[in-house]
Design a protein around this motif. Structure first.
Motif, PDB file in Angstrom:
ATOM      1  N   ASP A 167       0.833  -1.204   0.000  1.00  0.00           N
ATOM      2  CA  ASP A 167       0.000   0.000   0.000  1.00  0.00           C
ATOM      3  C   ASP A 167       0.871   1.259   0.000  1.00  0.00           C
ATOM      4  O   ASP A 167       0.586   2.243  -0.684  1.00  0.00           O
ATOM      5  CB  ASP A 167      -0.919   0.009   1.227  1.00  0.00           C
ATOM      6  N   THR A 168       1.949   1.208   0.786  1.00  0.00           N
ATOM      7  CA  THR A 168       2.810   2.382   0.924  1.00  0.00           C
ATOM      8  C   THR A 168       3.528   2.717  -0.370  1.00  0.00           C
ATOM      9  O   THR A 168       3.547   3.874  -0.810  1.00  0.00           O
ATOM     10  CB  THR A 168       3.831   2.150   2.047  1.00  0.00           C
ATOM     11  N   ALA A 171       1.046   4.018  -3.013  1.00  0.00           N
ATOM     12  CA  ALA A 171       0.639   5.399  -2.734  1.00  0.00           C
ATOM     13  C   ALA A 171       1.751   6.375  -3.103  1.00  0.00           C
ATOM     14  O   ALA A 171       1.489   7.452  -3.659  1.00  0.00           O
ATOM     15  CB  ALA A 171       0.267   5.542  -1.254  1.00  0.00           C
ATOM     16  N   ARG A 172       3.003   5.986  -2.824  1.00  0.00           N
ATOM     17  CA  ARG A 172       4.129   6.854  -3.177  1.00  0.00           C
ATOM     18  C   ARG A 172       4.273   6.966  -4.692  1.00  0.00           C
ATOM     19  O   ARG A 172       4.588   8.035  -5.223  1.00  0.00           O
ATOM     20  CB  ARG A 172       5.411   6.290  -2.569  1.00  0.00           C
ATOM     21  N   ARG A 178      -1.949   7.214   1.460  1.00  0.00           N
ATOM     22  CA  ARG A 178      -1.965   5.764   1.617  1.00  0.00           C
ATOM     23  C   ARG A 178      -3.363   5.269   1.986  1.00  0.00           C
ATOM     24  O   ARG A 178      -3.768   4.161   1.600  1.00  0.00           O
ATOM     25  CB  ARG A 178      -0.964   5.354   2.704  1.00  0.00           C
ATOM     26  N   SER A 182      -5.462   1.956   0.578  1.00  0.00           N
ATOM     27  CA  SER A 182      -5.971   0.908   1.458  1.00  0.00           C
ATOM     28  C   SER A 182      -7.480   0.753   1.305  1.00  0.00           C
ATOM     29  O   SER A 182      -8.011  -0.366   1.293  1.00  0.00           O
ATOM     30  CB  SER A 182      -5.617   1.227   2.912  1.00  0.00           C
TER      31      SER A 182
END
Length: 255
Positions: A167-168, A171-172, A178, A182
């Protein structure tokens, strides 16, 4: 990405060696793997690449349309690079168009709440002090959800994320919160689960740490035994010298 944009102080990347079919036979090449779709690219180890500087291989891949990142997980093949560029451009245009609408709606809502609060409050005996209000957190709209869903289609498998994605990292990559990633993943794809690449790394590192700890303990014991034996040898050498001196004295005095 042009080679002129390369950071000269960045450490040279190392690539996996492979044997590939080339011309009428086989040849040694360096392999790059896309961190998104896991497609492979190869650079035949010609004399120019062997004798050139370390960044010559990176320049070769970039000339072929690859994005060469700081780590293998950041590498992107030409297809994924084009897809990401297109998505980010569309997302930027959509978000830029949506910002004035969101700002206007937020300002209107704040004005309505302020007017209602002022009407309901009793007349103050002295000038009130207005507390500053924090801006509301950004809300995910339909276009944001569509972009995140398309990216999840690319990187999420049957049991969880593929490659090094989480997820991280997703998102980046999309430059979104984030929590948005999710939310979409939980609603349409399933649990984040464990990442196979991270699981493999964790298992390998734990095994290495155990071997390294055992090696260091054995090395310490070996060094301590070596020091003990060395001290014993020095003591024996001194005693041998003392005995030799006594023997020579006996020969001189007693004949």
């Amino acid at each position: 990405m042009s080679t002129t944009g390369r950071t000269t102080n960045a450490p040279a990347r190392h690539f996996e060696r492979a044997t590939v079919a080339h011309a009428a036979g086989m040849a040694t090449a360096l392999r790059i793997v896309c961190g998104c779709c896991e497609a492979s690219g190869y650079a035949i180890l010609s004399a120019a690449l062997r004798q050139g500087p370390p960044e010559a291989v990176t320049d070769h891949f970039r000339a072929g349309g690859w994005t060469v990142g700081a780590t293998p997980a950041d590498d992107r093949c030409p297809a994924c690079r084009r897809n990401t560029s297109t998505r980010n451009r569309m997302k930027g245009q959509t978000m830029a168009a949506a910002k004035p609408r969101k700002a206007a709606a937020t300002a209107k809502a704040l004005a309505v709440r302020t007017t209602a609060a002022a009407a309901a409050a009793p007349a103050p005996t002295e000038a009130p002090t207005t507390a500053p209000q924090a801006d509301p957190p950004p809300a995910m709209d339909r276009e944001d959800r569509r972009i995140i869903t398309e990216k999840l289609d690319d990187v999420y498998g049957d049991r969880g994320y593929r490659g090094s994605w989480t997820d991280t990292t997703l998102a980046r990559d999309l430059n979104v919160p984030r929590a948005w990633v999710s939310e979409v993943r939980e609603a349409f794809f399933g649990p984040e689960g464990s990442n196979p690449l991270l699981d493999e790394y964790t298992a390998e590192k734990e095994g290495f740490d155990r071997l390294h700890s055992g090696f260091m303990a054995a090395r310490k014991a070996h060094c301590e035994e070596h020091d003990r034996l060395l001290k014993m040898a020095m003591d024996l050498s001194r005693k041998a010298d003392d005995i030799a001196r006594i023997g020579k004295r006996i020969e001189r005095e007693l004949g």
